[in-house]
Design a protein around this motif. Structure first.
Motif, PDB file in Angstrom:
ATOM      1  N   ASN A  93      59.213  12.545  27.203  1.00  0.00           N
ATOM      2  CA  ASN A  93      58.277  11.461  26.996  1.00  0.00           C
ATOM      3  C   ASN A  93      58.414  11.135  25.511  1.00  0.00           C
ATOM      4  OD1 ASN A  93      57.432  10.777  29.639  1.00  0.00           O
ATOM      5  ND2 ASN A  93      56.299  12.587  29.426  1.00  0.00           N
ATOM      6  N   ALA A  97      59.765   7.890  23.121  1.00  0.00           N
ATOM      7  CA  ALA A  97      58.962   7.259  22.081  1.00  0.00           C
ATOM      8  C   ALA A  97      59.395   7.366  20.740  1.00  0.00           C
ATOM      9  CB  ALA A  97      57.617   7.997  22.003  1.00  0.00           C
ATOM     10  N   LEU A 201      42.084  20.019  12.820  1.00  0.00           N
ATOM     11  CA  LEU A 201      40.914  18.855  12.769  1.00  0.00           C
ATOM     12  C   LEU A 201      39.637  19.679  13.587  1.00  0.00           C
ATOM     13  CD1 LEU A 201      40.115  16.077  12.407  1.00  0.00           C
ATOM     14  CD2 LEU A 201      40.993  15.355  14.632  1.00  0.00           C
TER      15      LEU A 201
ATOM     16  N   ARG B  19      50.371  29.650  17.999  1.00  0.00           N
ATOM     17  CA  ARG B  19      51.401  29.554  18.818  1.00  0.00           C
ATOM     18  C   ARG B  19      52.368  30.724  19.293  1.00  0.00           C
ATOM     19  NH1 ARG B  19      54.084  24.419  15.416  1.00  0.00           N
ATOM     20  NH2 ARG B  19      54.838  26.261  14.534  1.00  0.00           N
ATOM     21  N   TRP B  84      38.111  20.093  23.942  1.00  0.00           N
ATOM     22  CA  TRP B  84      37.806  19.146  23.251  1.00  0.00           C
ATOM     23  C   TRP B  84      38.218  17.701  23.889  1.00  0.00           C
ATOM     24  CZ3 TRP B  84      35.311  19.304  18.372  1.00  0.00           C
ATOM     25  CH2 TRP B  84      35.244  20.350  17.740  1.00  0.00           C
ATOM     26  N   ASN B  93      54.365   3.249  23.531  1.00  0.00           N
ATOM     27  CA  ASN B  93      55.201   4.359  23.951  1.00  0.00           C
ATOM     28  C   ASN B  93      54.786   5.901  23.305  1.00  0.00           C
ATOM     29  OD1 ASN B  93      57.373   2.902  25.214  1.00  0.00           O
ATOM     30  ND2 ASN B  93      57.835   2.080  23.153  1.00  0.00           N
ATOM     31  N   LEU B  94      54.304   5.786  22.207  1.00  0.00           N
ATOM     32  CA  LEU B  94      53.913   7.263  21.294  1.00  0.00           C
ATOM     33  C   LEU B  94      52.527   7.640  22.148  1.00  0.00           C
ATOM     34  CD1 LEU B  94      54.215   9.443  19.544  1.00  0.00           C
ATOM     35  CD2 LEU B  94      53.023   7.984  17.779  1.00  0.00           C
ATOM     36  N   ALA B  97      53.417   9.113  25.451  1.00  0.00           N
ATOM     37  CA  ALA B  97      53.783  10.443  25.582  1.00  0.00           C
ATOM     38  C   ALA B  97      52.812  11.399  25.075  1.00  0.00           C
ATOM     39  CB  ALA B  97      54.966  10.499  24.252  1.00  0.00           C
ATOM     40  N   LEU B  98      51.995  11.082  24.089  1.00  0.00           N
ATOM     41  CA  LEU B  98      50.938  11.964  23.908  1.00  0.00           C
ATOM     42  C   LEU B  98      49.888  12.245  25.264  1.00  0.00           C
ATOM     43  CD1 LEU B  98      49.775  10.845  20.351  1.00  0.00           C
ATOM     44  CD2 LEU B  98      51.132  12.602  20.906  1.00  0.00           C
ATOM     45  N   LYS B 100      50.922  12.446  27.986  1.00  0.00           N
ATOM     46  CA  LYS B 100      51.601  13.057  29.028  1.00  0.00           C
ATOM     47  C   LYS B 100      52.101  14.656  28.446  1.00  0.00           C
ATOM     48  CE  LYS B 100      53.372   9.028  31.463  1.00  0.00           C
ATOM     49  NZ  LYS B 100      54.896   8.336  31.633  1.00  0.00           N
ATOM     50  N   HIS B 101      51.466  14.691  27.236  1.00  0.00           N
ATOM     51  CA  HIS B 101      52.149  15.576  26.549  1.00  0.00           C
ATOM     52  C   HIS B 101      51.332  17.252  26.831  1.00  0.00           C
ATOM     53  CE1 HIS B 101      53.382  18.507  22.966  1.00  0.00           C
ATOM     54  NE2 HIS B 101      54.285  17.520  22.763  1.00  0.00           N
ATOM     55  N   GLU B 103      50.469  19.805  25.584  1.00  0.00           N
ATOM     56  CA  GLU B 103      49.533  20.018  24.468  1.00  0.00           C
ATOM     57  C   GLU B 103      48.173  19.592  24.712  1.00  0.00           C
ATOM     58  OE1 GLU B 103      47.791  21.826  21.134  1.00  0.00           O
ATOM     59  OE2 GLU B 103      49.484  22.413  22.389  1.00  0.00           O
ATOM     60  N   PHE B 104      48.156  18.318  25.222  1.00  0.00           N
ATOM     61  CA  PHE B 104      46.802  17.539  25.441  1.00  0.00           C
ATOM     62  C   PHE B 104      46.627  17.597  26.947  1.00  0.00           C
ATOM     63  CE2 PHE B 104      47.763  15.114  21.409  1.00  0.00           C
ATOM     64  CZ  PHE B 104      47.089  15.894  20.573  1.00  0.00           C
ATOM     65  N   ARG B 108      42.546  23.324  25.974  1.00  0.00           N
ATOM     66  CA  ARG B 108      41.948  23.187  24.431  1.00  0.00           C
ATOM     67  C   ARG B 108      41.543  21.739  24.322  1.00  0.00           C
ATOM     68  NH1 ARG B 108      45.631  25.899  20.430  1.00  0.00           N
ATOM     69  NH2 ARG B 108      47.310  25.161  21.490  1.00  0.00           N
ATOM     70  N   TYR B 109      42.505  20.916  25.033  1.00  0.00           N
ATOM     71  CA  TYR B 109      42.339  19.403  24.634  1.00  0.00           C
ATOM     72  C   TYR B 109      42.307  18.622  25.924  1.00  0.00           C
ATOM     73  CZ  TYR B 109      43.721  20.593  19.894  1.00  0.00           C
ATOM     74  OH  TYR B 109      43.534  21.233  18.678  1.00  0.00           O
ATOM     75  N   LEU B 174      42.665  12.006  14.715  1.00  0.00           N
ATOM     76  CA  LEU B 174      43.805  12.341  14.477  1.00  0.00           C
ATOM     77  C   LEU B 174      44.676  10.993  14.155  1.00  0.00           C
ATOM     78  CD1 LEU B 174      45.669  14.764  14.505  1.00  0.00           C
ATOM     79  CD2 LEU B 174      45.983  14.567  16.900  1.00  0.00           C
ATOM     80  N   ALA B 192      48.866  12.769  11.146  1.00  0.00           N
ATOM     81  CA  ALA B 192      49.760  13.323  11.820  1.00  0.00           C
ATOM     82  C   ALA B 192      50.984  12.306  11.848  1.00  0.00           C
ATOM     83  CB  ALA B 192      49.393  13.487  13.574  1.00  0.00           C
ATOM     84  N   PHE B 194      54.425  11.127  11.405  1.00  0.00           N
ATOM     85  CA  PHE B 194      55.632  12.010  11.093  1.00  0.00           C
ATOM     86  C   PHE B 194      56.441  10.993  10.153  1.00  0.00           C
ATOM     87  CE2 PHE B 194      57.942   8.809  13.634  1.00  0.00           C
ATOM     88  CZ  PHE B 194      57.325   8.525  14.794  1.00  0.00           C
TER      89      PHE B 194
END
Lengths: 211, 211
Positions: A93, A97, A201, B19, B84, B93-94, B97-98, B100-101, B103-104, B108-109, B174, B192, B194
């Motif tokens: 994904n 993106a 953050l 990590r 959080w 798109n971005l 992607a977040l 579905k990521h 990390e989120f 934790r998130y 963020l 964030a 890039f």
């Protein structure tokens, strides 16, 4: 052109000035006062002057900066007066993106290759690129003269992806995977992993008094 | 718990240690030598010790670090011992992607809201969230007790998105949009974006000798 090493933070700020100048140029603004530019960038005017002084003399006292001229100069300093050829490794994904992102579809960056290890994705077409298998990397990266590898692979195979890119001759890696890549000294790696930023953050929200 | 201000770079490195420790814990590693952890993180052992010494005493001489214990402590320091609640603004798109990521989508998130200004997207469901209109932000953000806003809007409306989040009481942002957000002093913003990282990479490839 090889220069003295400039502090990384100065390079970061040049990139911030560039973004503001690009917005001004889009709106046909020809001249901007140093105070107004500073305000747009959230950085004070003296700092902007100091940063630019590393690279020459810019701006006219009492007038400010000529937008297109400064834009042109900063692009040249950052090496963005050419188009960079990128290869994506990891078409999930986030990878998709990035392929579709306006920043990577402009005159400064273009994706010329996309790689995946998932056999179901290999051979399919995204954004006019046919997704290639990892074992074709060495040949294709050389053929297409890729300069930068963009890694959005999972942590499990991100290092392998980096190793393959380096073997194929890539000297710059933009790493979105949440791990520290190990690369030889002649390869530049920039970490674009946003989890570092989200963690920072949370730390601030937990531990700092509001400023 | 409010602490002395720690240098931002130390907080960044804590996130890097985290990590590596998380990967070790996944593989059921119980103890790691300080040298091995340093090697995984690409940071020298003395630096790790210095960073951790801001927060207390960790590690056992001649043994190393207990993985789960240090993981737990660093999570607590960073404020990641809770989940959080995030709101996404900009479901392109971005943004998708977040949502579905991995990390989120961990402990934790969690995204609890998603906002868009495009009427065609409003009301549709992505990742179990019904995309909401901007004018519902004030009410919904309070109702869902959102703590962090994640902005993936285009530069043209990112500032407006930030203003709305702040009005609704959000204290952490963020920001993935390529512009400097202006927020009141009690709000923490982490960039964030890039494009700053890709520009820095091009600068190095253009101007620096390989290290």
């Amino acid at each position: 052109m090889k220069r003295e090493k400039i502090p990384a933070i100065v390079v970061t700020r040049l990139s911030i000035y560039l973004r503001s100048l690009a917005i001004l140029a889009q709106h046909d603004v020809e001249v901007i006062s140093s105070r107004h530019l500073a305000d747009m960038c959230g950085i004070n005017p003296a700092q902007i002057r100091r940063d630019l002084s590393y690279f020459g003399e810019f701006g006219v006292r009492g007038v400010g900066y000529y937008v297109n001229e400064l834009l042109f100069e900063i692009r040249k300093i950052l090496g963005l007066d050419k188009q960079w050829r990128l290869a994506l490794v990891g078409v999930g994904n986030l990878g998709l993106a990035l392929l579709k992102h306006p920043e990577f579809q402009n005159q400064r960056y273009t994706f010329v290759l996309a790689f995946e290890k998932d056999p179901k994705k290999i051979g399919t077409i995204v954004e006019q690129l046919t997704i290639a298998p990892l074992n074709a990397m060495n040949r294709l990266v050389k053929e297409k003269q890729v300069e930068i590898g963009v890694i959005t692979a999972t942590p499990e195979w991100a290092q392998k992806a980096a190793d393959s890119l380096v073997r194929a001759g890539v000297r710059g890696i933009l790493n979105f995977a949440p791990l520290q890549l190990k690369c030889p000294g002649h390869v530049f790696v920039e970490d674009a992993d946003f989890t570092i930023k989200s963690d920072a953050l949370c730390y601030k929200l937990t531990s700092l008094e509001p400023g």
